[in-house]
Enzyme design. Structure first.
Site, PDB file in Angstrom:
ATOM      1  N   ASP A 125       0.823  -1.205   0.000  1.00 36.73           N
ATOM      2  CA  ASP A 125       0.000   0.000   0.000  1.00 36.73           C
ATOM      3  C   ASP A 125       0.868   1.271   0.000  1.00 36.73           C
ATOM      4  OD1 ASP A 125      -2.330   1.390   0.001  1.00 36.73           O
ATOM      5  OD2 ASP A 125      -2.778   1.086   2.123  1.00 36.73           O
TER       6      ASP A 125
ATOM      7  N   ASN B 239     -10.031  -3.692  -6.521  1.00 38.86           N
ATOM      8  CA  ASN B 239      -9.268  -2.712  -7.313  1.00 38.86           C
ATOM      9  C   ASN B 239      -9.831  -2.519  -8.727  1.00 38.86           C
ATOM     10  OD1 ASN B 239      -6.018  -3.607  -5.882  1.00 38.86           O
ATOM     11  ND2 ASN B 239      -7.421  -1.964  -5.302  1.00 38.86           N
TER      12      ASN B 239
HETATM   13  C1  FPP Z   1      -2.192  -0.136  -3.299  1.00 41.06           C
HETATM   14  O1  FPP Z   1      -1.639   1.128  -3.026  1.00 41.06           O
HETATM   15  C2  FPP Z   1      -1.442  -0.773  -4.390  1.00 41.06           C
HETATM   16  C3  FPP Z   1      -2.004  -1.308  -5.500  1.00 41.06           C
HETATM   17  C4  FPP Z   1      -3.453  -1.349  -5.724  1.00 41.06           C
HETATM   18  C5  FPP Z   1      -1.187  -1.848  -6.609  1.00 41.06           C
HETATM   19  C6  FPP Z   1       0.095  -2.509  -6.230  1.00 41.06           C
HETATM   20  C7  FPP Z   1       0.924  -2.665  -7.444  1.00 41.06           C
HETATM   21  C8  FPP Z   1       2.267  -2.583  -7.502  1.00 41.06           C
HETATM   22  C9  FPP Z   1       3.114  -2.455  -6.321  1.00 41.06           C
HETATM   23  C10 FPP Z   1       3.006  -2.580  -8.796  1.00 41.06           C
HETATM   24  C11 FPP Z   1       2.618  -3.612  -9.796  1.00 41.06           C
HETATM   25  C12 FPP Z   1       2.775  -5.002  -9.313  1.00 41.06           C
HETATM   26  C13 FPP Z   1       3.684  -5.869  -9.753  1.00 41.06           C
HETATM   27  C14 FPP Z   1       3.700  -7.259  -9.212  1.00 41.06           C
HETATM   28  C15 FPP Z   1       4.686  -5.534 -10.742  1.00 41.06           C
HETATM   29  P1  FPP Z   1      -2.381   2.489  -3.464  1.00 41.06           P
HETATM   30  O2  FPP Z   1      -1.890   2.883  -4.769  1.00 41.06           O
HETATM   31  O3  FPP Z   1      -3.842   2.275  -3.301  1.00 41.06           O
HETATM   32  O4  FPP Z   1      -1.854   3.510  -2.432  1.00 41.06           O
HETATM   33  P2  FPP Z   1      -2.647   4.741  -1.802  1.00 41.06           P
HETATM   34  O5  FPP Z   1      -3.479   4.144  -0.707  1.00 41.06           O
HETATM   35  O6  FPP Z   1      -1.547   5.595  -1.308  1.00 41.06           O
HETATM   36  O7  FPP Z   1      -3.458   5.396  -2.876  1.00 41.06           O
END
Ligand code: FPP
Length: 230
Positions: free
Chosen positions: A2, A50
């Protein structure tokens, strides 16, 4: 994993730049986990919920996943890491599914570590699918209700082949599990850090491991019982 979005927004960047940076953390933490001798690493890359994000963020994440899978095949092979997935990947774009299958097949023989990508994954959905499967087996006379035990359910989850879950790390400070491995987490240790995923590096991983080592895992027993056991 996250905090990608907040990390980017805090720097005046678009959310996708945060995910790109998060993908770099995926590569370095995977390599480091393997080096430390972790048996299995599950990364929550995309949840069932998501799919409800803005279309450009979803398509950006899918593109990133495809790029990641294409670029990591050799790296995973070189490090003897077997790639598997949890989740309903039938919803992913064809190209990502093809890349995923390709890397899973190529690394099938690897024994150094299992890397489990949770993609289009939701724990409730996973449990629901297991319950349906069991109900069908009972209906078909292949399983007796009295034979349904914890192992029976565990073996029907996407994580069936993985060892017990020891530690869950959540970055960026939220105090919730967000539909992640709800059955598997029963006796896992939880480590929640304010550090965002793009900033989660080897030093942060060491801190999580040190916290894990300092815990006394009692599995419902008393501390005295645990201390007295060999
Ligand atoms: C949540 O943080 C993260 C995600 C929904 C996506 C995670 C994806 C990656 C780390 C990169 C792609 C994956 C791979 C395996 C290459 P958020 O973006 O919702 O954070 P926030 O709460 O700060 O908005």
């Amino acid at each position: 994993m996250d905090g990608n979005g907040r990390w980017a927004q805090g720097r005046g960047l678009g959310r996708l730049r945060g995910h790109e940076s998060g993908a770099r953390s995926v590569e370095s933490i995977t390599r480091y986990a393997r080096k430390l001798g972790v048996e299995a690493l599950t990364l929550y890359a995309f949840s069932t919920e998501n799919w409800g994000r803005p279309t450009d963020e979803v398509s950006g994440l899918m593109k990133l996943l495809g790029t990641y899978l294409r670029s990591q095949r050799q790296e995973l092979l070189d490090n003897d890491i077997r790639l598997i997935h949890s989740g309903d990947v039938s919803q992913l774009p064809e190209d990502v599914r093809t890349q995923l299958r390709r890397v899973e097949l190529a690394t099938d023989h690897c024994e150094g570590m299992v890397l489990n990508l949770a993609l289009s994954y939701g724990s409730r959905q996973e449990i629901l699918a297991a319950v349906r499967e069991i109900a069908e087996e009972v209906q078909g006379g292949r399983l007796q209700p009295e034979d349904i035990d914890e192992a029976c359910i565990t073996s029907r989850l996407d994580t069936a082949e993985l060892p017990e879950l020891d530690l869950v790390i959540r970055t960026s400070g939220e105090m919730r599990l967000s539909n992640f491995l709800l059955w598997q987490v029963a006796y896992s240790e939880l480590y929640i850090t304010d550090v965002s995923w793009p900033e989660f590096d080897e030093r942060q991983f060491d801190k999580a491991m040190a916290a894990y080592r300092s815990r006394q895992r009692r599995f419902g027993k008393t501390g005295a019982q645990i201390e007295a056991s060999p």
